[in-house]
Design a protein around this motif. Sequence first.
Motif, short mmCIF file in Angstrom:
data_model
loop_
_atom_site.label_atom_id
_atom_site.label_comp_id
_atom_site.label_asym_id
_atom_site.label_seq_id
_atom_site.Cartn_x
_atom_site.Cartn_y
_atom_site.Cartn_z
N TYR A 221 34.80 42.88 43.99
CA TYR A 221 35.71 44.68 43.80
C TYR A 221 35.21 45.24 43.57
CZ TYR A 221 39.01 40.20 43.80
OH TYR A 221 40.00 39.60 44.04
N ARG A 222 33.85 45.81 43.05
CA ARG A 222 33.67 47.41 42.67
C ARG A 222 32.67 47.79 44.12
NH1 ARG A 222 30.31 46.34 37.03
NH2 ARG A 222 31.43 45.28 35.92
N ARG B 77 34.13 47.52 46.99
CA ARG B 77 35.04 47.76 48.06
C ARG B 77 36.14 48.89 47.26
NH1 ARG B 77 35.80 42.02 47.78
NH2 ARG B 77 37.82 41.60 46.59
N GLN B 78 35.86 49.45 46.00
CA GLN B 78 36.77 49.56 45.55
C GLN B 78 37.36 50.97 46.45
OE1 GLN B 78 35.51 51.31 41.62
NE2 GLN B 78 37.62 51.27 40.46
N GLY B 79 38.96 51.00 46.20
CA GLY B 79 39.93 52.17 46.32
C GLY B 79 39.86 51.53 48.65
N GLU C 202 47.88 37.45 46.39
CA GLU C 202 47.15 37.98 44.91
C GLU C 202 47.49 36.78 43.68
OE1 GLU C 202 46.18 40.62 43.34
OE2 GLU C 202 45.84 41.27 45.87
N PRO D 4 31.98 51.42 48.37
CA PRO D 4 32.71 51.69 49.44
C PRO D 4 33.37 52.51 50.88
CG PRO D 4 33.21 51.43 46.91
CD PRO D 4 32.20 51.92 46.88
N HIS E 250 39.22 41.18 38.68
CA HIS E 250 39.43 42.71 39.24
C HIS E 250 37.56 42.93 39.16
CE1 HIS E 250 42.80 42.28 41.42
NE2 HIS E 250 43.12 41.66 40.93
N GLU E 251 37.43 41.83 37.52
CA GLU E 251 35.55 42.64 36.97
C GLU E 251 34.43 42.53 38.05
OE1 GLU E 251 36.75 44.62 34.56
OE2 GLU E 251 38.28 44.45 34.82
N ARG E 252 34.84 41.51 39.21
CA ARG E 252 33.65 41.20 39.31
C ARG E 252 32.59 42.25 40.57
NH1 ARG E 252 34.36 35.34 41.46
NH2 ARG E 252 35.69 34.46 39.80
N THR E 253 32.27 41.85 40.58
CA THR E 253 30.62 43.02 41.49
C THR E 253 31.46 43.37 42.90
OG1 THR E 253 28.78 42.51 40.21
CG2 THR E 253 28.83 43.77 41.77
N TRP F 160 36.38 44.08 54.09
CA TRP F 160 36.95 45.08 53.70
C TRP F 160 35.52 46.34 54.40
CZ3 TRP F 160 40.34 45.41 50.11
CH2 TRP F 160 40.97 44.31 49.79
#
Length: 170
Positions: A33-34, A36-38, A16, A164, A28-31, A62
Amino acid sequence: MIRIAPISEVEPQAVEHLLDRAFGTDRHERTAYRIRQGMPAIPRLSFAALENGALVGTIQCWPILFDGDDGQDVPMVMLGPVAVEPARQRDGIGRDLMLYALNAAVASGEAGALMLIGDPEYYGRFFGFTADRTAGWRAPGPVEQRRLLAMGDSVPDGAGMLAPRTVALA
């Protein structure tokens, strides 16, 4: 000398911190991250570059899903982020991590539908990723369409949303 090892050999907090240094604390606000979220990263496709025991780079992969508008869902693997210690960028560490992860995906039979968000000139030239089949893809956040890149025989060539994957690879 650089040694590539499973990312599980590295403390998660060290990963991290490297990601923060490489991409900023707002990453974490980048697309990506969205998309693959969770989902947990796929252990057998996620690696660390170590030099004399120190973490100098990582790549994580991921499980994601292409949710096709035609009702066809395609399980995919999202590569990235590829993070390299800022002072060590341009030393080939990121390229070595990418090749290692791609070879692992081939060896494990998971190279049929790979995707990433990145520079098409770099990822196309060195690794064969293209935007040839991604024109109809959507993401849960802003993304430059030309940066949605894919490779593999099972990459979908239609319209749909990246999301995801609810059933992760072990």
